[in-house]
Design a protein around this motif. Structure first.
Motif, PDB file in Angstrom:
ATOM      1  N   ARG A   1     -36.284  -2.434  18.921  1.00 33.19           N
ATOM      2  CA  ARG A   1     -37.722  -2.561  19.227  1.00 33.19           C
ATOM      3  C   ARG A   1     -38.540  -1.643  18.308  1.00 33.19           C
ATOM      4  NH1 ARG A   1     -35.716  -3.830  24.297  1.00 33.19           N
ATOM      5  NH2 ARG A   1     -35.262  -1.672  24.817  1.00 33.19           N
ATOM      6  N   ALA A   2     -37.999  -0.425  18.050  1.00 33.22           N
ATOM      7  CA  ALA A   2     -38.710   0.502  17.151  1.00 33.22           C
ATOM      8  C   ALA A   2     -38.770  -0.085  15.737  1.00 33.22           C
ATOM      9  CB  ALA A   2     -38.012   1.860  17.139  1.00 33.22           C
ATOM     10  N   ALA A   3     -37.651  -0.692  15.307  1.00 36.55           N
ATOM     11  CA  ALA A   3     -37.618  -1.294  13.958  1.00 36.55           C
ATOM     12  C   ALA A   3     -38.590  -2.471  13.877  1.00 36.55           C
ATOM     13  CB  ALA A   3     -36.191  -1.751  13.640  1.00 36.55           C
ATOM     14  N   ARG A   4     -38.654  -3.238  14.963  1.00 35.84           N
ATOM     15  CA  ARG A   4     -39.577  -4.380  14.993  1.00 35.84           C
ATOM     16  C   ARG A   4     -41.037  -3.887  14.926  1.00 35.84           C
ATOM     17  NH1 ARG A   4     -39.613  -7.477  20.500  1.00 35.84           N
ATOM     18  NH2 ARG A   4     -40.592  -5.514  21.064  1.00 35.84           N
ATOM     19  N   ASP A   5     -41.335  -2.834  15.720  1.00 34.65           N
ATOM     20  CA  ASP A   5     -42.712  -2.330  15.740  1.00 34.65           C
ATOM     21  C   ASP A   5     -43.098  -1.728  14.386  1.00 34.65           C
ATOM     22  OD1 ASP A   5     -42.731  -3.191  18.313  1.00 34.65           O
ATOM     23  OD2 ASP A   5     -42.571  -1.192  19.240  1.00 34.65           O
ATOM     24  N   ALA A   6     -42.092  -1.136  13.712  1.00 34.30           N
ATOM     25  CA  ALA A   6     -42.360  -0.536  12.402  1.00 34.30           C
ATOM     26  C   ALA A   6     -42.331  -1.592  11.295  1.00 34.30           C
ATOM     27  CB  ALA A   6     -41.334   0.561  12.113  1.00 34.30           C
ATOM     28  N   LYS A   7     -42.021  -2.832  11.685  1.00 32.84           N
ATOM     29  CA  LYS A   7     -41.966  -3.971  10.752  1.00 32.84           C
ATOM     30  C   LYS A   7     -41.009  -3.726   9.578  1.00 32.84           C
ATOM     31  CE  LYS A   7     -46.492  -6.086  11.676  1.00 32.84           C
ATOM     32  NZ  LYS A   7     -46.497  -5.746  13.078  1.00 32.84           N
ATOM     33  N   THR A   8     -39.868  -3.072   9.855  1.00 32.66           N
ATOM     34  CA  THR A   8     -38.860  -2.913   8.806  1.00 32.66           C
ATOM     35  C   THR A   8     -38.147  -4.253   8.643  1.00 32.66           C
ATOM     36  OG1 THR A   8     -37.074  -2.347  10.324  1.00 32.66           O
ATOM     37  CG2 THR A   8     -38.435  -0.515   9.530  1.00 32.66           C
ATOM     38  N   GLU A   9     -37.342  -4.352   7.578  1.00 32.37           N
ATOM     39  CA  GLU A   9     -36.649  -5.618   7.321  1.00 32.37           C
ATOM     40  C   GLU A   9     -35.726  -5.969   8.491  1.00 32.37           C
ATOM     41  OE1 GLU A   9     -34.885  -5.694   3.411  1.00 32.37           O
ATOM     42  OE2 GLU A   9     -33.686  -7.445   4.023  1.00 32.37           O
ATOM     43  N   ILE A  10     -34.978  -4.972   8.976  1.00 32.00           N
ATOM     44  CA  ILE A  10     -34.066  -5.197  10.113  1.00 32.00           C
ATOM     45  C   ILE A  10     -34.860  -5.600  11.353  1.00 32.00           C
ATOM     46  CG2 ILE A  10     -32.613  -3.938  11.783  1.00 32.00           C
ATOM     47  CD1 ILE A  10     -31.275  -2.585   9.429  1.00 32.00           C
ATOM     48  N   GLY A  11     -35.993  -4.936  11.569  1.00 30.47           N
ATOM     49  CA  GLY A  11     -36.823  -5.237  12.730  1.00 30.47           C
ATOM     50  C   GLY A  11     -37.344  -6.662  12.695  1.00 30.47           C
ATOM     51  N   LEU A  12     -37.787  -7.089  11.540  1.00 27.57           N
ATOM     52  CA  LEU A  12     -38.325  -8.452  11.423  1.00 27.57           C
ATOM     53  C   LEU A  12     -37.206  -9.473  11.620  1.00 27.57           C
ATOM     54  CD1 LEU A  12     -40.822  -7.876   8.465  1.00 27.57           C
ATOM     55  CD2 LEU A  12     -41.329  -8.054  10.914  1.00 27.57           C
ATOM     56  N   GLN A  13     -36.030  -9.155  11.070  1.00 23.24           N
ATOM     57  CA  GLN A  13     -34.852 -10.033  11.226  1.00 23.24           C
ATOM     58  C   GLN A  13     -34.479 -10.154  12.711  1.00 23.24           C
ATOM     59  OE1 GLN A  13     -32.090  -8.096   8.507  1.00 23.24           O
ATOM     60  NE2 GLN A  13     -30.722  -9.841   8.734  1.00 23.24           N
ATOM     61  N   ALA A  14     -34.532  -9.000  13.412  1.00 25.36           N
ATOM     62  CA  ALA A  14     -34.085  -8.963  14.813  1.00 25.36           C
ATOM     63  C   ALA A  14     -35.078  -9.638  15.753  1.00 25.36           C
ATOM     64  CB  ALA A  14     -33.886  -7.502  15.252  1.00 25.36           C
ATOM     65  N   ASP A  15     -36.349  -9.623  15.384  1.00 22.31           N
ATOM     66  CA  ASP A  15     -37.416 -10.043  16.289  1.00 22.31           C
ATOM     67  C   ASP A  15     -37.206 -11.433  16.881  1.00 22.31           C
ATOM     68  OD1 ASP A  15     -39.773  -9.963  17.687  1.00 22.31           O
ATOM     69  OD2 ASP A  15     -40.957 -10.731  16.023  1.00 22.31           O
ATOM     70  N   GLU A  16     -36.874 -12.397  16.030  1.00 19.02           N
ATOM     71  CA  GLU A  16     -36.774 -13.781  16.542  1.00 19.02           C
ATOM     72  C   GLU A  16     -35.641 -13.925  17.565  1.00 19.02           C
ATOM     73  OE1 GLU A  16     -35.129 -16.726  13.757  1.00 19.02           O
ATOM     74  OE2 GLU A  16     -34.997 -15.121  12.259  1.00 19.02           O
TER      75      GLU A  16
END
Ligand code: AMP
Length: 197
Positions: A36-51
């Motif tokens: 969730r932190a990676a998604r909120d920070a819009k890192t590559e992993i976060g964006l990948q994980a979001d969907e």
């Protein structure tokens, strides 16, 4: 102490994890929080994980294994940790076993927090209403419970066979449940050093 905390979504792992950390001082490693932190920070992993996260599916093993492998190398993990939400598949558990064998740091215990599916559903719908978590909608909740039953619950057998599993009844007040956890964590280690206790 190196502890794995397994339980379905809504079992109350987060609440009990806070109490375990306060008393036993392991570092709290929640892959859900990290993602969730990676998604909120819009890192590559976060964006990948979001969907995957917003549809209630598991993020691919290689992504999560990479995140946790990196985190476990940190100095603060040397004195013990509570893995909350990882591993969630047999492939993740096997990857973790390899990491721990390489560092010579075996697990001490695997705690399962056990709650019936209908109770989980009620709790998660309520949490969705209160906290507005995007993955706490009724459809996603059903999906996440099914994912747990299909993909994560085989870990109970996996760790049971290694003699590491302790099951905690997850119904009752927060303090009653924590008292059950304390009883298990405070029990003296016994056995021959092969993992049996
Ligand atoms: P949690 O907060 O532990 O319920 O995790 C929220 C979401 O993050 C899950 O529904 C998955 O999409 C993702 N996630 C967290 N941990 C893992 C994991 N070990 N493997 C795959 N996906 C994960």
């Amino acid at each position: 102490m190196r502890i794995i905390f397994i339980g379905p979504p809504g079992a109350g792992k987060g609440t009990q994890a806070v109490k375990i950390v306060a008393k036993y001082k392991p570092v709290h490693l929640s892959t859900g929080d990290m993602l969730r932190a990676a998604r909120d920070a819009k890192t590559e992993i976060g964006l990948q994980a979001d969907e995957y996260m917003s549809s209630g599916q598991l993020v691919p093993d290689e992504v999560v294994i990479g995140v946790i492998a990196e985190r476990l190398k940190s100095d603060d993990c040397k004195s013990g940790y509570l893995l909350d939400g990882f591993p969630r598949t047999i492939a993740q558990a096997e990857a973790l076993d390899k990491m721990l064998a390489a560092s010579g740091t075996p697990l001490d215990i695997v705690l399962e927090l056990k709650v019936p599916d209908d109770e989980l559903f009620t709790r998660l719908v309520e949490r969705g209403r209160k906290e507005g978590r995007t993955d706490d909608t009724p459809e996603t909740i059903q999906k996440r419970i099914a994912v747990y039953n299909n993909q994560t619950s085989p870990l109970l057998d996996y760790y049971g066979k290694k003699g590491l599993l302790k099951t905690i009844e997850g119904l009752g007040t927060i303090d009653e449940i924590f008292a059950r956890i304390e009883k298990v964590l405070d029990a003296p280690k016994s056995g021959c050093g092969c993992g049996c206790r």
